[in-house]
Scaffold this motif. Structure first.
Motif, mmCIF file in Angstrom:
data_model
loop_
_atom_site.group_PDB
_atom_site.id
_atom_site.type_symbol
_atom_site.label_atom_id
_atom_site.label_comp_id
_atom_site.label_asym_id
_atom_site.label_seq_id
_atom_site.Cartn_x
_atom_site.Cartn_y
_atom_site.Cartn_z
ATOM 1 N N TYR A 74 37.062 35.950 23.451
ATOM 2 C CA TYR A 74 37.610 36.780 24.742
ATOM 3 C C TYR A 74 36.920 37.891 25.048
ATOM 4 O O TYR A 74 36.723 38.439 24.095
ATOM 5 N N ARG A 75 36.952 38.462 25.763
ATOM 6 C CA ARG A 75 36.622 39.175 25.593
ATOM 7 C C ARG A 75 37.260 39.921 27.566
ATOM 8 O O ARG A 75 37.269 39.129 28.466
ATOM 9 N N TYR A 76 37.254 41.423 27.829
ATOM 10 C CA TYR A 76 37.479 42.413 28.950
ATOM 11 C C TYR A 76 36.368 42.137 29.864
ATOM 12 O O TYR A 76 35.047 42.912 29.590
ATOM 13 N N ASP A 77 36.706 42.305 31.198
ATOM 14 C CA ASP A 77 35.898 42.518 32.288
ATOM 15 C C ASP A 77 36.876 43.464 33.047
ATOM 16 O O ASP A 77 37.789 42.424 33.301
ATOM 17 N N THR A 78 35.959 44.370 34.514
ATOM 18 C CA THR A 78 36.570 44.925 35.215
ATOM 19 C C THR A 78 35.737 44.682 36.796
ATOM 20 O O THR A 78 34.541 44.677 36.628
ATOM 21 N N TYR A 84 40.340 41.461 34.437
ATOM 22 C CA TYR A 84 40.931 40.052 33.548
ATOM 23 C C TYR A 84 40.265 40.178 32.600
ATOM 24 O O TYR A 84 39.294 41.146 31.472
ATOM 25 N N LEU A 85 41.030 39.004 31.878
ATOM 26 C CA LEU A 85 40.711 38.315 30.557
ATOM 27 C C LEU A 85 39.401 37.017 30.115
ATOM 28 O O LEU A 85 40.345 36.295 31.341
ATOM 29 N N GLN A 86 38.135 36.916 30.003
ATOM 30 C CA GLN A 86 37.902 36.598 29.437
ATOM 31 C C GLN A 86 38.041 35.220 28.787
ATOM 32 O O GLN A 86 37.769 35.534 27.712
ATOM 33 N N LEU A 87 38.844 33.705 28.414
ATOM 34 C CA LEU A 87 38.625 33.845 27.436
ATOM 35 C C LEU A 87 37.565 32.064 26.932
ATOM 36 O O LEU A 87 37.582 31.169 28.209
ATOM 37 N N THR A 88 37.446 31.897 26.369
ATOM 38 C CA THR A 88 36.588 30.764 25.846
ATOM 39 C C THR A 88 37.899 30.267 24.853
ATOM 40 O O THR A 88 38.266 30.502 23.801
ATOM 41 N N PHE A 89 38.396 28.705 25.020
ATOM 42 C CA PHE A 89 37.955 27.869 23.860
ATOM 43 C C PHE A 89 37.647 27.107 23.606
ATOM 44 O O PHE A 89 36.546 26.379 24.037
ATOM 45 N N ASP A 90 38.645 26.013 22.324
ATOM 46 C CA ASP A 90 37.560 25.701 21.319
ATOM 47 C C ASP A 90 37.701 24.370 21.683
ATOM 48 O O ASP A 90 38.545 23.665 21.898
#
Length: 349
Positions: A74-78, A84-90
């Motif tokens: 995950y990482r944050y972006d504005t 925004y929280l950018q999420l990548t799931f397995d």
């Protein structure tokens, strides 16, 4: 640039971002991240299962409570002062979980769908819906397509499209016109909608989904043009997911289906054909039985019904269904389709 993208042909596509979501968050705090992760995982389950109501399944409740367990990164972006929280799931962990919970799994190779829409308003009368006239509506449809994991395309509506799909034919949902007009786009599915304003705050829409030689008609109603358009695309995604989702609780017994592919003229063709078949979620194994000249014969082990398996194979543009050559003996008996005597026959293009 947008017009160029719209002109690209539609086709079955591997959807690469099914397991990635962006969630708006008020802060970088742990509590906000946990809640956003739960919401994001529910969105991913909708995409992966094809079931828009899967979040209401009680089997999923304990999984959503432990959503952070399935985060791969995950990482944050504005953007525009919004965090925004950018999420990548397995992917593998979630696919295994879908199987364990006996939920449907909609494989990521999905039918490209071409959408034609006509509108009839109280003030403007009847017209074809074009992206340049309704940019916000088409933006919403693109967003919904991303949420459902359904690849959508829209006609460019140039002179060629207007000739092949005149307004009258679109409003009448003429399937022959849809077939002619779709030649340049090569869609796997076609969705036709006529959206009618019945009063100042009421809309009615009639939809026709054409796919795999079959047609599915359904209606939608709502308070706005956007609402009935989104409902139409949502229902199309539901119908396609029902057709292609693999269900681990199906009572089907695994059986061998023989497939014969001609036109395999190189090792690259061989690798692509076998790799594609071995990678299908509907196929537990794909064993090469023989290679004879340019003809490849495989045995596919699957519990999917034969008709559904043929639907899946039709999504690959390289596989063209060959003419039925099933032999009929003197008694009139024809060997079952998919058997050694009468395999599914395709040519590799």
């Amino acid at each position: 640039m947008a017009a160029l993208l719209l002109a690209l042909p539609a086709s079955a596509r591997v959807m690469p971002d099914l397991y990635e979501v962006n969630e708006a968050v008020p802060s970088r705090g742990t509590t906000d991240r946990a809640e956003a992760t739960r919401r994001g995982l529910e969105r991913v389950f909708v995409r992966v299962t094809g079931n828009q109501n899967v979040g209401n399944d009680p089997k999923l409740a304990p999984v959503l409570k432990q959503a952070q367990k399935y985060v791969q990164g995950y990482r944050y972006d504005t953007e525009d002062n919004q965090l925004y929280l950018q999420l990548t799931f397995d992917p593998q962990a979630l696919n295994d979980l879908v199987h364990k919970l006996q939920l449907p799994l909609w494989p990521n190779n999905r039918p490209g769908t071409l959408v034609w829409m006509a509108v009839d308003t109280l003030q403007g009368g009847r017209d074809t819906l074009r992206q340049e006239d309704y940019p916000e509506l088409f933006g919403l449809l693109d967003g919904l397509a991303m949420e459902r994991g359904l690849p959508l395309d829209f006609p460019v509506m140039d002179l060629n499209d207007q000739r092949n799909m005149p307004l009258g034919a679109l409003w009448a949902q003429d399937e022959s016109a849809a077939q002619r007009a779709g030649v340049r786009y090569h869609p796997d599915a076609t969705l036709m909608g006529r959206l009618l304003q019945t009063s100042g705050q009421r809309w009615q829409a009639n939809w026709l989904l054409i796919h795999g030689g079959r047609s599915y008609a359904f209606d939608a109603s709502g308070a706005s043009l956007e609402e009935v358009a989104l409902r139409g695309v949502n229902e199309a995604a539901n119908r396609l997911a029902e057709r292609y989702a693999v269900r681990s609780d199906d009572a089907g017994v695994a059986s061998a289906v023989l497939v014969e592919i001609s036109g395999i003229r190189s090792f690259a063709d061989y690798s692509k054909a076998t790799g594609y078949l071995q990678g299908l979620a509907q196929v537990s194994s794909a064993d090469v039985l023989s290679v004879n000249g340019d003809r490849l014969t495989l045995a596919l082990t699957t519990s999917t019904q034969l008709e559904s398996l043929r639907d899946v194979l039709a999504l690959n543009r390289n596989l063209q269904l060959a003419k039925d050559e099933g032999l009929v003996d003197l008694t009139g008996y024809r060997a079952p389709l998919g058997s050694a005597q009468n395999p599914l026959r395709y040519s590799w293009q």
